[in-house]
Scaffold this motif. Structure first.
Motif, PDB file in Angstrom:
ATOM      1  N   PRO A  59      -9.777   4.952 -14.386  1.00  0.00           N
ATOM      2  CA  PRO A  59     -10.056   3.699 -13.667  1.00  0.00           C
ATOM      3  C   PRO A  59      -9.738   2.431 -14.450  1.00  0.00           C
ATOM      4  CG  PRO A  59     -12.095   4.811 -14.290  1.00  0.00           C
ATOM      5  CD  PRO A  59     -10.981   5.765 -14.564  1.00  0.00           C
ATOM      6  N   GLU A  60     -10.001   2.414 -15.758  1.00  0.00           N
ATOM      7  CA  GLU A  60      -9.784   1.184 -16.522  1.00  0.00           C
ATOM      8  C   GLU A  60      -8.303   0.825 -16.598  1.00  0.00           C
ATOM      9  OE1 GLU A  60     -11.667   1.148 -20.289  1.00  0.00           O
ATOM     10  OE2 GLU A  60     -13.688   1.413 -19.481  1.00  0.00           O
ATOM     11  N   SER A  61      -7.473   1.782 -16.960  1.00  0.00           N
ATOM     12  CA  SER A  61      -6.047   1.486 -17.069  1.00  0.00           C
ATOM     13  C   SER A  61      -5.438   1.205 -15.699  1.00  0.00           C
ATOM     14  CB  SER A  61      -5.306   2.629 -17.758  1.00  0.00           C
ATOM     15  OG  SER A  61      -5.424   3.828 -17.011  1.00  0.00           O
ATOM     16  N   ASN A  62      -5.878   1.931 -14.675  1.00  0.00           N
ATOM     17  CA  ASN A  62      -5.375   1.679 -13.329  1.00  0.00           C
ATOM     18  C   ASN A  62      -5.812   0.311 -12.822  1.00  0.00           C
ATOM     19  OD1 ASN A  62      -3.906   4.049 -12.841  1.00  0.00           O
ATOM     20  ND2 ASN A  62      -5.756   5.185 -12.313  1.00  0.00           N
ATOM     21  N   LEU A  74      10.244  -1.406  -1.817  1.00  0.00           N
ATOM     22  CA  LEU A  74       9.917  -1.772  -3.188  1.00  0.00           C
ATOM     23  C   LEU A  74       9.268  -0.604  -3.904  1.00  0.00           C
ATOM     24  CD1 LEU A  74       9.500  -3.957  -5.412  1.00  0.00           C
ATOM     25  CD2 LEU A  74       7.255  -4.333  -4.392  1.00  0.00           C
ATOM     26  N   THR A  75       9.701  -0.330  -5.132  1.00  0.00           N
ATOM     27  CA  THR A  75       9.055   0.710  -5.928  1.00  0.00           C
ATOM     28  C   THR A  75       8.507   0.100  -7.192  1.00  0.00           C
ATOM     29  OG1 THR A  75      11.132   1.259  -7.038  1.00  0.00           O
ATOM     30  CG2 THR A  75      10.587   2.526  -5.059  1.00  0.00           C
ATOM     31  N   VAL A  76       7.320   0.483  -7.568  1.00  0.00           N
ATOM     32  CA  VAL A  76       6.683  -0.001  -8.783  1.00  0.00           C
ATOM     33  C   VAL A  76       6.618   1.154  -9.767  1.00  0.00           C
ATOM     34  CG1 VAL A  76       4.657  -1.064  -9.778  1.00  0.00           C
ATOM     35  CG2 VAL A  76       5.306  -1.606  -7.445  1.00  0.00           C
ATOM     36  N   SER A 127      -5.036   8.289  -7.408  1.00  0.00           N
ATOM     37  CA  SER A 127      -5.372   8.804  -8.740  1.00  0.00           C
ATOM     38  C   SER A 127      -6.231   7.823  -9.530  1.00  0.00           C
ATOM     39  CB  SER A 127      -4.089   9.109  -9.527  1.00  0.00           C
ATOM     40  OG  SER A 127      -3.338   7.925  -9.746  1.00  0.00           O
ATOM     41  N   PHE A 128      -6.687   6.768  -8.886  1.00  0.00           N
ATOM     42  CA  PHE A 128      -7.456   5.727  -9.574  1.00  0.00           C
ATOM     43  C   PHE A 128      -8.662   6.275 -10.327  1.00  0.00           C
ATOM     44  CE2 PHE A 128     -10.590   2.402  -9.985  1.00  0.00           C
ATOM     45  CZ  PHE A 128      -9.843   1.281 -10.353  1.00  0.00           C
ATOM     46  N   PRO A 129      -9.467   7.185  -9.741  1.00  0.00           N
ATOM     47  CA  PRO A 129     -10.661   7.671 -10.464  1.00  0.00           C
ATOM     48  C   PRO A 129     -10.339   8.428 -11.746  1.00  0.00           C
ATOM     49  CG  PRO A 129     -10.820   8.153  -8.110  1.00  0.00           C
ATOM     50  CD  PRO A 129      -9.413   7.723  -8.372  1.00  0.00           C
ATOM     51  N   ASP A 130      -9.116   8.938 -11.895  1.00  0.00           N
ATOM     52  CA  ASP A 130      -8.769   9.697 -13.097  1.00  0.00           C
ATOM     53  C   ASP A 130      -8.758   8.825 -14.345  1.00  0.00           C
ATOM     54  OD1 ASP A 130      -8.459  11.842 -11.419  1.00  0.00           O
ATOM     55  OD2 ASP A 130      -6.285  11.608 -11.238  1.00  0.00           O
ATOM     56  N   LEU A 184       0.805  -1.227   0.000  1.00  0.00           N
ATOM     57  CA  LEU A 184       0.000   0.000   0.000  1.00  0.00           C
ATOM     58  C   LEU A 184       0.841   1.283   0.000  1.00  0.00           C
ATOM     59  CD1 LEU A 184      -3.167  -0.523   2.241  1.00  0.00           C
ATOM     60  CD2 LEU A 184      -3.037  -0.151  -0.212  1.00  0.00           C
ATOM     61  N   PRO A 185       1.920   1.361   0.775  1.00  0.00           N
ATOM     62  CA  PRO A 185       2.710   2.609   0.723  1.00  0.00           C
ATOM     63  C   PRO A 185       3.253   2.911  -0.669  1.00  0.00           C
ATOM     64  CG  PRO A 185       3.298   1.313   2.652  1.00  0.00           C
ATOM     65  CD  PRO A 185       2.419   0.439   1.803  1.00  0.00           C
ATOM     66  N   GLN A 186       3.668   1.862  -1.419  1.00  0.00           N
ATOM     67  CA  GLN A 186       4.204   2.080  -2.762  1.00  0.00           C
ATOM     68  C   GLN A 186       3.108   2.369  -3.779  1.00  0.00           C
ATOM     69  OE1 GLN A 186       5.146  -0.679  -0.846  1.00  0.00           O
ATOM     70  NE2 GLN A 186       7.046   0.292  -0.196  1.00  0.00           N
ATOM     71  N   LEU A 187       1.878   1.960  -3.484  1.00  0.00           N
ATOM     72  CA  LEU A 187       0.775   2.128  -4.434  1.00  0.00           C
ATOM     73  C   LEU A 187      -0.122   3.308  -4.074  1.00  0.00           C
ATOM     74  CD1 LEU A 187      -0.242  -1.626  -4.846  1.00  0.00           C
ATOM     75  CD2 LEU A 187       0.948  -0.207  -6.517  1.00  0.00           C
ATOM     76  N   GLU A 188       0.291   4.097  -3.108  1.00  0.00           N
ATOM     77  CA  GLU A 188      -0.551   5.193  -2.638  1.00  0.00           C
ATOM     78  C   GLU A 188      -0.935   6.146  -3.770  1.00  0.00           C
ATOM     79  OE1 GLU A 188      -0.414   8.865   0.611  1.00  0.00           O
ATOM     80  OE2 GLU A 188       1.221   7.418   0.502  1.00  0.00           O
ATOM     81  N   THR A 189       0.039   6.506  -4.610  1.00  0.00           N
ATOM     82  CA  THR A 189      -0.241   7.439  -5.704  1.00  0.00           C
ATOM     83  C   THR A 189      -1.205   6.826  -6.712  1.00  0.00           C
ATOM     84  OG1 THR A 189       1.941   8.456  -5.466  1.00  0.00           O
ATOM     85  CG2 THR A 189       0.790   8.804  -7.553  1.00  0.00           C
ATOM     86  N   ASP A 190      -0.992   5.541  -7.049  1.00  0.00           N
ATOM     87  CA  ASP A 190      -1.853   4.881  -8.026  1.00  0.00           C
ATOM     88  C   ASP A 190      -3.288   4.785  -7.518  1.00  0.00           C
ATOM     89  OD1 ASP A 190       0.223   3.717 -10.134  1.00  0.00           O
ATOM     90  OD2 ASP A 190       1.054   3.383  -8.148  1.00  0.00           O
TER      91      ASP A 190
END
Length: 275
Positions: free
Chosen positions: A192-195, A240-242, A187-190, A178-184
């Protein structure tokens, strides 16, 4: 009260986390037991409450309350133990006598608070919380839930619904990241399909890689690393960074939840890239 429930929901285990009060002989833990010879009572008439905690987070489908003598109540739920942020799933209303089942529309939930506003006295025989367990479900996943929930609700009768399975896989497998995916996630609603495709890849075919990399970053390096083409001076990153460059391409013929296998993937001990 008989209500036809979907095949995938069930009564979920929970415990009593707290209560405003209980009488010496009618303890709050009696709400866990369907035996009508026991009940929870406060021996008072106004403004009491009981807080229930599920063993795992869930999508709450229904709340069943077998009432004894509460006259008025309201019900609120939440994912985290912050009662001031709880969502009311049943606003203040009269409490029906005996058995009552309230639909809660698959609300994300870990805690349930029943506020008993009036009673004669305030007393409840038992409570059942009905729904689908979603291990690892945290408020950070709420944008994903908001996007998938209409699909989950439209497939209530399907015990193998792919949308529900996808949500369960994401929350259980990606919780540690979760800490590494916080930004994703924020911004998910921007987009949603690609995210969603991005997160599905991380929770699906790339999860074994994420898991191994995470283990390596949390353990001390030992010996020489000979299986990775990295310079001698390279060291494992503490976290870990994604890479945000990892954006699966859209395929005209593919389902939104199925990704094309034809892509180039490059990964290092501290990053995953897709071109």
């Amino acid at each position: 009260m008989e209500v036809e429930l979907e095949p995938r929901v069930k009564a979920l285990p929970f415990k009593v986390k707290a209560m405003s009060r209980e009488s010496p002989s009618q303890k709050a833990l009696h709400v866990l037991d369907t035996d009508l010879r026991t009940h929870w009572s406060t021996a008072t008439n106004t403004k009491e409450w009981i807080l229930l905690e599920l063993d795992e987070p869930c999508l709450l489908s229904h709340i069943q309350i077998y009432n004894k003598s509460v006259l008025e109540w309201e019900i609120a739920v939440g994912l985290r133990y912050k009662p001031e942020t709880f969502q009311k799933v049943r606003p203040r209303c009269e409490a029906p006598r005996r058995d009552m089942i309230y639909p809660t529309n698959y609300t994300p939930c870990r805690y349930v608070r029943i506020s008993c506003l009036r009673g004669n006295p305030i007393a409840i025989f038992f409570v059942q919380l009905i729904g689908v367990s979603v291990a690892g479900l945290e408020p950070e996943f709420q944008p994903v839930v908001n996007y998938l929930l209409p699909h989950i609700l439209s497939h209530k009768q399907d015990p193998h619904d792919i949308h529900l399975q996808l949500l369960q896989d994401m929350t259980s497998r990606l919780l540690v990241f979760l800490p590494q995916l916080e930004t994703d996630l924020s911004s998910f609603p921007d987009s949603p399909e690609s995210n969603l495709r991005f997160l599905a890849m991380l929770a699906g075919p790339l999860y074994p890689i994420l898991h191994v990399v995470n283990e390596r970053t949390t353990s001390k390096p030992s010996g020489n690393i000979t299986d990775l083409d990295v310079s001698k001076s390279s060291q494992l990153s503490p976290t870990l960074t994604v890479s945000s460059n990892f954006e699966p391409r859209r395929s005209r013929s593919a389902s939104p939840l199925i990704l094309s296998a034809y892509r180039a993937i490059v990964f290092r001990p501290d990053a995953i890239l897709c071109f």
